[in-house]
Design a protein around this motif. Structure first.
Motif: not given
Length: 191
Positions: A1-16
């Motif tokens: 769910x969080x990954x989908x919210x990031x994508x919907x918000x326009x985030x294109x990179x994530x650091x894990x």
């Protein structure tokens, strides 16, 4: 769910954050799929580009787990296997987080260069298209930067990664100094 919210918000990179000891509990003993695999898969499926970072060694590689492995061949093998395991899901790796500060080892530039070389070679052996980022700087320390450069680390990173915790008016000098040490590679600010 969080990954989908990031994508919907326009985030294109994530650091894990990766925990090496949870992936390789003993030398050469790789974990079954776990939460790190699930995270990489979920983020990738959501269309996010994943940058993975590690900042600890398993206790078998160094009793002081906040420091690099004692044998850098272990770092080579670890990053080779992680690049293979997550090929197509994790696009980039920072081999260590903020190795220049005491909390994550307090290494010299030459020590950072040695870890970088071993990690880069492992990443490229595992998946040649993986982006091998510099094990990221946290401080604006010209002596450490000069030491890294004196040890010719630049062929062993695709991006020069840094964090900056400085007042805004210091950015021009900070960026100029890091740009001078980047060998023309892209600067990535990941915190």
């Amino acid at each position: 769910g969080v990954a989908s919210l990031c994508a919907l918000a326009g985030v294109n990179w994530v650091r894990d954050r990766l925990a090496w000891g949870q992936m390789e509990a003993k030398p050469g003993q790789w974990s079954d799929p776990n939460r790190h695999d699930a995270s990489a898969l979920a983020q990738s499926r959501a269309g996010l580009q994943v940058l993975q970072v590690n900042h600890s060694s398993p206790s078998w590689a160094n009793q002081n787990t906040s420091r690099f492995p004692l044998d850098l061949r272990d770092a080579y093998r670890f990053y080779r296997e992680m690049a293979r395991r997550w090929q197509g899901r994790v696009l980039a790796f920072e081999p260590w987080n903020e190795a220049d500060i005491l909390g994550f080892g307090g290494y010299t530039g030459s020590e950072m260069a040695a870890m970088q070389k071993a990690s880069f070679l492992g990443l490229k052996a595992g998946a040649p298209n993986t982006i091998a980022c510099l094990n990221v700087f946290a401080r604006h320390n010209l002596d450490q930067l000069a030491d890294l450069n004196a040890n010719q680390a630049w062929p062993y990173f695709d991006t020069f990664n840094l964090h900056h915790y400085a007042p805004f008016d210091e950015y021009p000098k900070l960026y100029a100094d890091f740009r001078a040490g980047s060998a023309g590679k892209p600067l990535w600010v990941t915190e």
